[in-house]
Motif scaffolding. Sequence first.
Motif, mmCIF file in Angstrom:
data_model
loop_
_atom_site.group_PDB
_atom_site.id
_atom_site.type_symbol
_atom_site.label_atom_id
_atom_site.label_comp_id
_atom_site.label_asym_id
_atom_site.label_seq_id
_atom_site.Cartn_x
_atom_site.Cartn_y
_atom_site.Cartn_z
ATOM 1 N N LYS A 1 -12.621 -5.527 3.443
ATOM 2 C CA LYS A 1 -13.559 -4.913 2.500
ATOM 3 C C LYS A 1 -14.537 -5.941 1.928
ATOM 4 O O LYS A 1 -15.677 -5.621 1.593
ATOM 5 C CB LYS A 1 -12.777 -4.250 1.368
ATOM 6 C CG LYS A 1 -13.610 -3.366 0.466
ATOM 7 C CD LYS A 1 -12.708 -2.581 -0.469
ATOM 8 C CE LYS A 1 -13.522 -1.577 -1.267
ATOM 9 N NZ LYS A 1 -12.650 -0.753 -2.147
ATOM 10 N N SER A 2 -14.096 -7.185 1.825
ATOM 11 C CA SER A 2 -14.942 -8.238 1.256
ATOM 12 C C SER A 2 -16.074 -8.638 2.187
ATOM 13 O O SER A 2 -17.070 -9.209 1.759
ATOM 14 C CB SER A 2 -14.094 -9.476 0.951
ATOM 15 O OG SER A 2 -13.746 -10.157 2.155
ATOM 16 N N GLY A 3 -15.914 -8.370 3.480
ATOM 17 C CA GLY A 3 -16.902 -8.811 4.459
ATOM 18 C C GLY A 3 -16.619 -10.188 5.023
ATOM 19 O O GLY A 3 -17.373 -10.683 5.859
ATOM 20 N N LEU A 4 -15.513 -10.795 4.582
ATOM 21 C CA LEU A 4 -15.146 -12.111 5.113
ATOM 22 C C LEU A 4 -14.805 -12.007 6.598
ATOM 23 O O LEU A 4 -15.087 -12.908 7.376
ATOM 24 C CB LEU A 4 -13.958 -12.671 4.330
ATOM 25 C CG LEU A 4 -13.400 -14.028 4.783
ATOM 26 C CD1 LEU A 4 -14.471 -15.105 4.703
ATOM 27 C CD2 LEU A 4 -12.185 -14.413 3.946
ATOM 28 N N ILE B 1 -3.169 -6.590 2.170
ATOM 29 C CA ILE B 1 -3.982 -7.795 2.030
ATOM 30 C C ILE B 1 -5.196 -7.757 2.958
ATOM 31 O O ILE B 1 -6.327 -8.008 2.533
ATOM 32 C CB ILE B 1 -3.124 -9.044 2.289
ATOM 33 C CG1 ILE B 1 -2.110 -9.221 1.149
ATOM 34 C CG2 ILE B 1 -4.004 -10.280 2.447
ATOM 35 C CD1 ILE B 1 -1.090 -10.317 1.374
ATOM 36 N N PHE B 2 -4.987 -7.418 4.229
ATOM 37 C CA PHE B 2 -6.104 -7.455 5.168
ATOM 38 C C PHE B 2 -7.103 -6.324 4.924
ATOM 39 O O PHE B 2 -8.272 -6.449 5.289
ATOM 40 C CB PHE B 2 -5.584 -7.442 6.601
ATOM 41 C CG PHE B 2 -5.055 -8.778 7.037
ATOM 42 C CD1 PHE B 2 -5.921 -9.840 7.260
ATOM 43 C CD2 PHE B 2 -3.693 -8.989 7.189
ATOM 44 C CE1 PHE B 2 -5.446 -11.084 7.647
ATOM 45 C CE2 PHE B 2 -3.199 -10.230 7.567
ATOM 46 C CZ PHE B 2 -4.073 -11.277 7.798
ATOM 47 N N ASP B 3 -6.683 -5.234 4.306
ATOM 48 C CA ASP B 3 -7.639 -4.193 3.916
ATOM 49 C C ASP B 3 -8.631 -4.756 2.907
ATOM 50 O O ASP B 3 -9.838 -4.503 2.980
ATOM 51 C CB ASP B 3 -6.908 -2.992 3.315
ATOM 52 C CG ASP B 3 -6.358 -2.055 4.370
ATOM 53 O OD1 ASP B 3 -6.669 -2.255 5.562
ATOM 54 O OD2 ASP B 3 -5.622 -1.124 4.011
ATOM 55 N N TYR C 1 -6.102 -3.577 -6.917
ATOM 56 C CA TYR C 1 -5.633 -4.802 -6.266
ATOM 57 C C TYR C 1 -6.478 -5.100 -5.027
ATOM 58 O O TYR C 1 -6.841 -6.251 -4.763
ATOM 59 C CB TYR C 1 -4.164 -4.644 -5.885
ATOM 60 C CG TYR C 1 -3.543 -5.878 -5.265
ATOM 61 C CD1 TYR C 1 -3.446 -7.068 -5.979
ATOM 62 C CD2 TYR C 1 -3.031 -5.845 -3.963
ATOM 63 C CE1 TYR C 1 -2.880 -8.202 -5.414
ATOM 64 C CE2 TYR C 1 -2.457 -6.970 -3.397
ATOM 65 C CZ TYR C 1 -2.381 -8.150 -4.127
ATOM 66 O OH TYR C 1 -1.809 -9.262 -3.569
ATOM 67 N N GLU C 2 -6.819 -4.061 -4.278
ATOM 68 C CA GLU C 2 -7.659 -4.235 -3.098
ATOM 69 C C GLU C 2 -9.032 -4.774 -3.492
ATOM 70 O O GLU C 2 -9.596 -5.641 -2.815
ATOM 71 C CB GLU C 2 -7.800 -2.897 -2.376
ATOM 72 C CG GLU C 2 -8.491 -2.979 -1.039
ATOM 73 C CD GLU C 2 -8.562 -1.637 -0.352
ATOM 74 O OE1 GLU C 2 -9.630 -0.980 -0.479
ATOM 75 O OE2 GLU C 2 -7.571 -1.238 0.287
ATOM 76 N N GLU C 3 -9.574 -4.269 -4.594
ATOM 77 C CA GLU C 3 -10.868 -4.752 -5.093
ATOM 78 C C GLU C 3 -10.778 -6.214 -5.523
ATOM 79 O O GLU C 3 -11.702 -6.999 -5.316
ATOM 80 C CB GLU C 3 -11.326 -3.890 -6.276
ATOM 81 C CG GLU C 3 -11.739 -2.478 -5.908
ATOM 82 C CD GLU C 3 -13.059 -2.438 -5.164
ATOM 83 O OE1 GLU C 3 -13.763 -3.476 -5.117
ATOM 84 O OE2 GLU C 3 -13.392 -1.373 -4.611
ATOM 85 N N GLU C 4 -9.652 -6.582 -6.139
ATOM 86 C CA GLU C 4 -9.460 -7.959 -6.572
ATOM 87 C C GLU C 4 -9.430 -8.911 -5.379
ATOM 88 O O GLU C 4 -10.028 -10.001 -5.404
ATOM 89 C CB GLU C 4 -8.162 -8.091 -7.368
ATOM 90 C CG GLU C 4 -7.903 -9.501 -7.870
ATOM 91 C CD GLU C 4 -6.584 -9.648 -8.602
ATOM 92 O OE1 GLU C 4 -6.290 -10.775 -9.053
ATOM 93 O OE2 GLU C 4 -5.833 -8.660 -8.707
ATOM 94 N N ILE C 5 -8.741 -8.510 -4.309
ATOM 95 C CA ILE C 5 -8.687 -9.331 -3.098
ATOM 96 C C ILE C 5 -10.094 -9.517 -2.532
ATOM 97 O O ILE C 5 -10.503 -10.624 -2.170
ATOM 98 C CB ILE C 5 -7.768 -8.682 -2.043
ATOM 99 C CG1 ILE C 5 -6.312 -8.679 -2.523
ATOM 100 C CG2 ILE C 5 -7.879 -9.430 -0.709
ATOM 101 C CD1 ILE C 5 -5.374 -7.915 -1.625
ATOM 102 N N LYS D 1 0.818 -1.211 0.000
ATOM 103 C CA LYS D 1 0.000 0.000 0.000
ATOM 104 C C LYS D 1 0.846 1.254 0.000
ATOM 105 O O LYS D 1 0.523 2.254 -0.643
ATOM 106 C CB LYS D 1 -0.903 -0.010 1.241
ATOM 107 C CG LYS D 1 -1.950 1.078 1.292
ATOM 108 C CD LYS D 1 -2.858 0.851 2.493
ATOM 109 C CE LYS D 1 -4.031 1.814 2.494
ATOM 110 N NZ LYS D 1 -4.964 1.526 3.603
ATOM 111 N N SER D 2 1.982 1.218 0.694
ATOM 112 C CA SER D 2 2.823 2.406 0.838
ATOM 113 C C SER D 2 3.414 2.876 -0.477
ATOM 114 O O SER D 2 3.811 4.028 -0.615
ATOM 115 C CB SER D 2 3.953 2.131 1.837
ATOM 116 O OG SER D 2 4.759 1.065 1.386
ATOM 117 N N ASN D 3 3.499 1.988 -1.474
ATOM 118 C CA ASN D 3 4.100 2.357 -2.754
ATOM 119 C C ASN D 3 3.152 3.107 -3.673
ATOM 120 O O ASN D 3 3.559 3.567 -4.733
ATOM 121 C CB ASN D 3 4.589 1.097 -3.487
ATOM 122 C CG ASN D 3 5.742 0.437 -2.771
ATOM 123 O OD1 ASN D 3 6.446 1.062 -2.001
ATOM 124 N ND2 ASN D 3 5.925 -0.848 -3.016
#
Length: 209
Positions: free
Chosen positions: A94-97, A88-90, A43-47, A15-17
């Motif tokens: 976001k997925s609700g898992l 990854i955990f963001d 990428y966050e949306e894909e996860i 995320k920092s990049n």
Amino acid sequence: MSYAKVIVKGSPISKSNFKLFNMNGRAILPYNSGKYHDRYALYEEEIAYECRVQNPGIVLSEALIAVLKVFYKSKKRHPDTNNITKSIFDGVEKSGLIVNDAQVRRLIIEEFYDEKNPRFELELFGESTYKMNYSIEKRDIKDETIEYNPPSNSKTKNPNQLKKVTSPKSVSKEVLCCEICQRSVSKENAISANKGKTILCKKCFKKLF
């Protein structure tokens, strides 16, 4: 249900990049700037999407143990593994898992390399059902040593030439240090010798003659 697993293909990113800053200096993560920085948001949306597809109807709301295996494409060029956990955990949150990434109370991270199939594999275990045991054992035969070099953008400096000092405003800055008297000296009052490897204050320099 107290267990879930998700696999997301592709090289993990940090995320920092991908941060940009607004006029007030606040960090933002753009979604549709049309620039390279959009990559993290996608990428966050894909996860989040993969979490929902691979674990339909599952919501983990209790304290969790997480085992994260990261497979990079290259041994030489990849983000710091410690930095990608937030990314990854963001996406997982976001997925609700999971309800909140603060649920992860124990975390194991392992780094691997797979040139043909870079990815990460994340397993989540509910603490009410699972417990974690781990041990570190000495090898019978020593394995190959993996050495790490300083980042390419860092400049190696003589530790005797520099000191870290803190101003009254708690702002950290570097100042030069005289090789002879070991006192701090400003750049304006410093004299460089031996191709920059030796720093002297003007007072000590005069004493040499």
